[in-house]
Design an enzyme around this catalytic site. Structure first.
Site, mmCIF file in Angstrom:
data_model
loop_
_atom_site.group_PDB
_atom_site.id
_atom_site.type_symbol
_atom_site.label_atom_id
_atom_site.label_comp_id
_atom_site.label_asym_id
_atom_site.label_seq_id
_atom_site.Cartn_x
_atom_site.Cartn_y
_atom_site.Cartn_z
ATOM 1 N N CYS A 1 0.846 -1.199 0.000
ATOM 2 C CA CYS A 1 0.000 0.000 0.000
ATOM 3 C C CYS A 1 0.883 1.251 0.000
ATOM 4 O O CYS A 1 0.653 2.183 -0.777
ATOM 5 C CB CYS A 1 -0.928 -0.018 1.224
ATOM 6 N N CYS A 2 1.920 1.271 0.858
ATOM 7 C CA CYS A 2 2.836 2.429 0.896
ATOM 8 C C CYS A 2 3.523 2.598 -0.454
ATOM 9 O O CYS A 2 3.787 3.719 -0.886
ATOM 10 C CB CYS A 2 3.877 2.267 1.998
ATOM 11 N N CYS B 1 -0.851 8.817 7.217
ATOM 12 C CA CYS B 1 -2.200 8.473 6.761
ATOM 13 C C CYS B 1 -3.102 8.194 7.966
ATOM 14 O O CYS B 1 -2.649 7.668 8.988
ATOM 15 C CB CYS B 1 -2.152 7.220 5.896
ATOM 16 N N CYS C 1 -3.269 4.690 9.706
ATOM 17 C CA CYS C 1 -1.968 4.135 10.122
ATOM 18 C C CYS C 1 -1.203 5.023 11.092
ATOM 19 O O CYS C 1 -0.014 4.795 11.344
ATOM 20 C CB CYS C 1 -1.104 3.887 8.898
ATOM 21 N N CYS D 1 7.945 4.304 6.030
ATOM 22 C CA CYS D 1 7.064 3.823 4.961
ATOM 23 C C CYS D 1 7.851 3.377 3.748
ATOM 24 O O CYS D 1 7.309 2.745 2.856
ATOM 25 C CB CYS D 1 6.080 4.911 4.555
#
Ligand code: SF4
Length: 250
Positions: free
Chosen positions: A119-120, A202, A205, A230
């Protein structure tokens, strides 16, 4: 062709004020090839304020991951309004995001470190790589005391894999100095700090941290062995380090 000796340059920059670092930066690099990244944390705003005093053409970018806090959008707008500047925005590639969300769902990053890193990668690292195209000096708000993982960095380093120099003008600043600058100069700040957040990331997170915790411990708190990065400042899982001597043309 100019020769940059990073070891001696780091010693020199350590003794300079923030404004002097900004002056050095624009005397050394073409302003079009210099860019400041901000995620609307306090450090990015301090650098923005100081560097704009030296050069109104400072380029600034942010990454809109699509999962940011409303408070981050609020301070983004407030900074643009206060300084009358543009802020370049980069985000995930629509096709990559479609594939990620379709196959893994919206909150897959809680399920494993690998999913989180995927995702990162889609939401942060790929957009970062786009933002850094054609850039020779990338300025960021990294500070030494933010985490044990960041201790080994320097004010200026070379990220060979990305082909950019990285400047961390606040590297030696402590947190209270950052906040003193914000208050003294009435700079808009992210209201998440008033809610106990120590870093800005985010929304799914990032959470507030306790006084005794490391500043970056509020990131990906469910990962026990995580370095709380990240990947933006990592190469092959390691912090990007300096090279002793490097030649470059400007
Ligand atoms: S911080 Fe969380 S939501 Fe943001 S890109 Fe990384 S895993 Fe995705």
């Amino acid at each position: 062709m100019k020769k940059l000796n990073l070891e001696s340059l780091n010693h020199t920059l350590e003794l300079k004020t923030l404004i002097e670092i900004a002056q050095w930066c624009f005397e050394t690099f073409n302003e079009k090839e210099v860019i400041l990244s901000t995620s609307f944390g306090a450090e990015g705003s301090v650098i923005l304020d100081a560097f704009l005093q030296v050069n109104r053409n400072l380029r600034v970018f942010t990454i809109d991951t699509g999962r940011n806090f409303q408070e981050s959008y609020d301070v983004w707008q407030a900074l643009m309004d206060k300084y009358g500047i543009s802020i370049e925005v980069y985000g995930p590639d629509p096709e990559e995001l479609y594939s990620l969300q379709t196959t893994q769902g919206p909150n897959h990053f809680y399920n494993s470190k690998e999913f989180r890193q995927n995702c990162c990668h889609v939401r942060k690292i790929n957009p970062l790589n786009k933002a850094l195209k054609g850039i020779k000096l990338w300025i960021s708000g990294l500070r030494k005391s933010q985490s044990s993982f960041r201790q080994g960095l320097e004010i200026i380093s070379y990220a060979e894999e990305r082909g950019v120099y990285k400047l961390a003008p606040l590297f030696l600043w402590e947190e209270d100095t950052v906040w003193k600058y914000i208050r003294n100069n009435q700079i808009p700040y992210n209201k998440l700090y008033d809610k106990g957040f120590a870093t800005i990331g985010c929304s799914p997170c990032t959470r507030p941290v306790g006084r005794a915790e490391e500043l970056r411990s509020g990131r990906w708190w469910w990962e026990v062995d995580s370095n709380k990065e990240c990947g933006i400042h990592l190469v092959d899982g390691k912090m990007i380090r300096k090279k002793a001597v490097t030649d470059f043309s400007i």
